[in-house]
Write a protein that holds these residues in place. Structure first.
Motif, mmCIF file in Angstrom:
data_model
loop_
_atom_site.group_PDB
_atom_site.id
_atom_site.type_symbol
_atom_site.label_atom_id
_atom_site.label_comp_id
_atom_site.label_asym_id
_atom_site.label_seq_id
_atom_site.Cartn_x
_atom_site.Cartn_y
_atom_site.Cartn_z
ATOM 1 N N GLY A 178 0.830 -1.196 0.000
ATOM 2 C CA GLY A 178 0.000 0.000 0.000
ATOM 3 C C GLY A 178 0.862 1.242 0.000
ATOM 4 N N PRO A 179 0.293 2.357 0.474
ATOM 5 C CA PRO A 179 1.095 3.574 0.591
ATOM 6 C C PRO A 179 2.350 3.306 1.427
ATOM 7 N N LEU A 180 3.435 3.994 1.128
ATOM 8 C CA LEU A 180 4.702 3.727 1.815
ATOM 9 C C LEU A 180 4.740 4.245 3.244
ATOM 10 N N ALA A 181 3.803 5.098 3.619
ATOM 11 C CA ALA A 181 3.717 5.621 4.984
ATOM 12 C C ALA A 181 2.249 5.876 5.308
ATOM 13 N N THR A 182 1.941 5.985 6.592
ATOM 14 C CA THR A 182 0.552 6.245 6.963
ATOM 15 C C THR A 182 0.161 7.691 6.715
ATOM 16 N N TRP B 247 -2.443 6.527 -7.417
ATOM 17 C CA TRP B 247 -1.091 6.823 -6.949
ATOM 18 C C TRP B 247 -1.195 7.559 -5.622
ATOM 19 N N THR B 248 -0.390 7.151 -4.652
ATOM 20 C CA THR B 248 -0.380 7.799 -3.341
ATOM 21 C C THR B 248 0.992 8.407 -3.092
ATOM 22 N N GLY B 249 0.980 9.657 -2.660
ATOM 23 C CA GLY B 249 2.215 10.339 -2.306
ATOM 24 C C GLY B 249 2.339 10.417 -0.796
ATOM 25 N N THR B 250 3.510 10.043 -0.285
ATOM 26 C CA THR B 250 3.798 10.098 1.149
ATOM 27 C C THR B 250 5.197 10.690 1.344
#
Length: 76
Positions: free
Chosen positions: A43-47, A61-64
């Protein structure tokens, strides 16, 4: 919504609304709000999710702070 402190970004895939927050990635479908369960490899690389985008294939796409990750149309 419970657990959603501040919405940082929004995106839609089909009939799903995705919410990027400092507490994680949330989705709402048919009026039910749920938190995405997997972070890191699945999943996303960070919460802390700060940005969302949907590409031409319908992938999310998720940005963390730890970088970008992509979820397929099913959110996996």
């Amino acid at each position: 919504a419970a657990g959603v402190e501040q919405i940082l970004d929004l995106a839609t895939t089909g009939d799903t609304l995705w919410l990027a927050t400092a507490k994680g990635l949330f989705m709402t479908k048919s009026g039910t709000l749920t938190r995405h369960e997997s972070y890191g490899i699945d999943g996303p690389l960070a919460t802390r999710v700060t940005a969302l985008a949907v590409d031409g294939r319908g992938a999310l796409w998720t940005g963390t702070p730890a970088g970008l990750a992509v979820l397929d149309k099913a959110g996996a």
